[in-house]
Design a protein around this motif. Sequence first.
Motif, PDB file in Angstrom:
ATOM      1  N   ARG A 114      29.552 -38.705 -25.541  1.00 60.99           N
ATOM      2  CA  ARG A 114      28.174 -39.206 -25.471  1.00 60.99           C
ATOM      3  C   ARG A 114      27.789 -39.499 -24.020  1.00 60.99           C
ATOM      4  O   ARG A 114      26.663 -39.229 -23.599  1.00 60.99           O
ATOM      5  N   GLN A 115      28.721 -40.058 -23.240  1.00 61.76           N
ATOM      6  CA  GLN A 115      28.451 -40.317 -21.824  1.00 61.76           C
ATOM      7  C   GLN A 115      28.131 -39.018 -21.085  1.00 61.76           C
ATOM      8  O   GLN A 115      27.202 -38.972 -20.284  1.00 61.76           O
ATOM      9  N   ALA A 116      28.933 -37.978 -21.324  1.00 65.46           N
ATOM     10  CA  ALA A 116      28.701 -36.692 -20.662  1.00 65.46           C
ATOM     11  C   ALA A 116      27.344 -36.127 -21.053  1.00 65.46           C
ATOM     12  O   ALA A 116      26.598 -35.628 -20.198  1.00 65.46           O
ATOM     13  N   THR A 117      27.009 -36.207 -22.331  1.00 62.75           N
ATOM     14  CA  THR A 117      25.724 -35.700 -22.808  1.00 62.75           C
ATOM     15  C   THR A 117      24.564 -36.448 -22.162  1.00 62.75           C
ATOM     16  O   THR A 117      23.579 -35.833 -21.726  1.00 62.75           O
ATOM     17  N   GLU A 118      24.676 -37.766 -22.073  1.00 62.89           N
ATOM     18  CA  GLU A 118      23.603 -38.556 -21.472  1.00 62.89           C
ATOM     19  C   GLU A 118      23.444 -38.252 -19.985  1.00 62.89           C
ATOM     20  O   GLU A 118      22.325 -38.173 -19.479  1.00 62.89           O
ATOM     21  N   GLU A 119      24.554 -38.041 -19.289  1.00 63.25           N
ATOM     22  CA  GLU A 119      24.451 -37.702 -17.869  1.00 63.25           C
ATOM     23  C   GLU A 119      23.798 -36.332 -17.682  1.00 63.25           C
ATOM     24  O   GLU A 119      22.956 -36.155 -16.799  1.00 63.25           O
ATOM     25  N   LEU A 120      24.152 -35.383 -18.516  1.00 58.33           N
ATOM     26  CA  LEU A 120      23.522 -34.059 -18.435  1.00 58.33           C
ATOM     27  C   LEU A 120      22.042 -34.138 -18.790  1.00 58.33           C
ATOM     28  O   LEU A 120      21.218 -33.441 -18.188  1.00 58.33           O
ATOM     29  N   ASN A 121      21.698 -34.986 -19.746  1.00 61.49           N
ATOM     30  CA  ASN A 121      20.282 -35.170 -20.089  1.00 61.49           C
ATOM     31  C   ASN A 121      19.507 -35.773 -18.920  1.00 61.49           C
ATOM     32  O   ASN A 121      18.364 -35.391 -18.664  1.00 61.49           O
ATOM     33  N   ARG A 122      20.117 -36.717 -18.203  1.00 58.75           N
ATOM     34  CA  ARG A 122      19.460 -37.299 -17.029  1.00 58.75           C
ATOM     35  C   ARG A 122      19.248 -36.234 -15.958  1.00 58.75           C
ATOM     36  O   ARG A 122      18.191 -36.181 -15.323  1.00 58.75           O
ATOM     37  N   LEU A 123      20.233 -35.385 -15.751  1.00 57.88           N
ATOM     38  CA  LEU A 123      20.081 -34.303 -14.768  1.00 57.88           C
ATOM     39  C   LEU A 123      18.963 -33.343 -15.172  1.00 57.88           C
ATOM     40  O   LEU A 123      18.177 -32.918 -14.349  1.00 57.88           O
ATOM     41  N   ARG A 124      18.904 -33.012 -16.463  1.00 55.83           N
ATOM     42  CA  ARG A 124      17.855 -32.133 -16.948  1.00 55.83           C
ATOM     43  C   ARG A 124      16.489 -32.751 -16.719  1.00 55.83           C
ATOM     44  O   ARG A 124      15.541 -32.075 -16.310  1.00 55.83           O
ATOM     45  N   THR A 125      16.375 -34.051 -16.944  1.00 53.15           N
ATOM     46  CA  THR A 125      15.105 -34.755 -16.711  1.00 53.15           C
ATOM     47  C   THR A 125      14.709 -34.698 -15.251  1.00 53.15           C
ATOM     48  O   THR A 125      13.539 -34.467 -14.916  1.00 53.15           O
ATOM     49  N   VAL A 126      15.669 -34.889 -14.352  1.00 51.95           N
ATOM     50  CA  VAL A 126      15.381 -34.837 -12.924  1.00 51.95           C
ATOM     51  C   VAL A 126      14.935 -33.433 -12.513  1.00 51.95           C
ATOM     52  O   VAL A 126      13.985 -33.257 -11.759  1.00 51.95           O
ATOM     53  N   ILE A 127      15.613 -32.435 -13.051  1.00 55.28           N
ATOM     54  CA  ILE A 127      15.308 -31.050 -12.655  1.00 55.28           C
ATOM     55  C   ILE A 127      13.967 -30.580 -13.222  1.00 55.28           C
ATOM     56  O   ILE A 127      13.157 -29.983 -12.534  1.00 55.28           O
ATOM     57  N   THR A 128      13.737 -30.866 -14.505  1.00 51.82           N
ATOM     58  CA  THR A 128      12.520 -30.357 -15.152  1.00 51.82           C
ATOM     59  C   THR A 128      11.349 -31.323 -15.021  1.00 51.82           C
ATOM     60  O   THR A 128      10.209 -30.913 -15.214  1.00 51.82           O
ATOM     61  N   GLY A 129      11.643 -32.586 -14.757  1.00 52.04           N
ATOM     62  CA  GLY A 129      10.570 -33.566 -14.626  1.00 52.04           C
ATOM     63  C   GLY A 129      10.014 -34.039 -15.944  1.00 52.04           C
ATOM     64  O   GLY A 129       8.971 -34.672 -16.008  1.00 52.04           O
ATOM     65  N   SER A 130      10.721 -33.732 -17.032  1.00 50.68           N
ATOM     66  CA  SER A 130      10.232 -34.211 -18.338  1.00 50.68           C
ATOM     67  C   SER A 130      11.357 -34.747 -19.169  1.00 50.68           C
ATOM     68  O   SER A 130      12.474 -34.527 -19.004  1.00 50.68           O
TER      69      SER A 130
END
Length: 130
Positions: A114-130
Amino acid sequence: MDWLNTNSMLLTEKTLDNLWQRQRLTLQNIANAETPGYKAKYATFEEELNLSLSKFDKKRASKAKEIGSEIQNSKLWIHQSSEESMRLDGNNVQVDVENLELARAQIQYEYALRQATEELNRLRTVITGS
């Protein structure tokens, strides 16, 4: 900057690998619960990692590469239980204890995933802006 190889991701990856190995070892113990003379095995990882990381002074800023290297170089150690057997055949596997260890490792694995998934989700948010 390599956003996927941060110390946080390295630690999570190493933790997942070691928890997976710990589950395999516990299942091996359970499978050999009736094997005469079999001694239970257990794995340690956290102790070595804590010892490796304790050499970094918390007051000074350590280089991320140094810490990442320590994380990558830490190893899982497999030990044989020296616990005495209550059984005549010398087997010291306690299935109840092994089942608890399996459940604990599974919960830890799910948390680390779950930690890995949340970190990847944060990166996706930073990259895509959404």
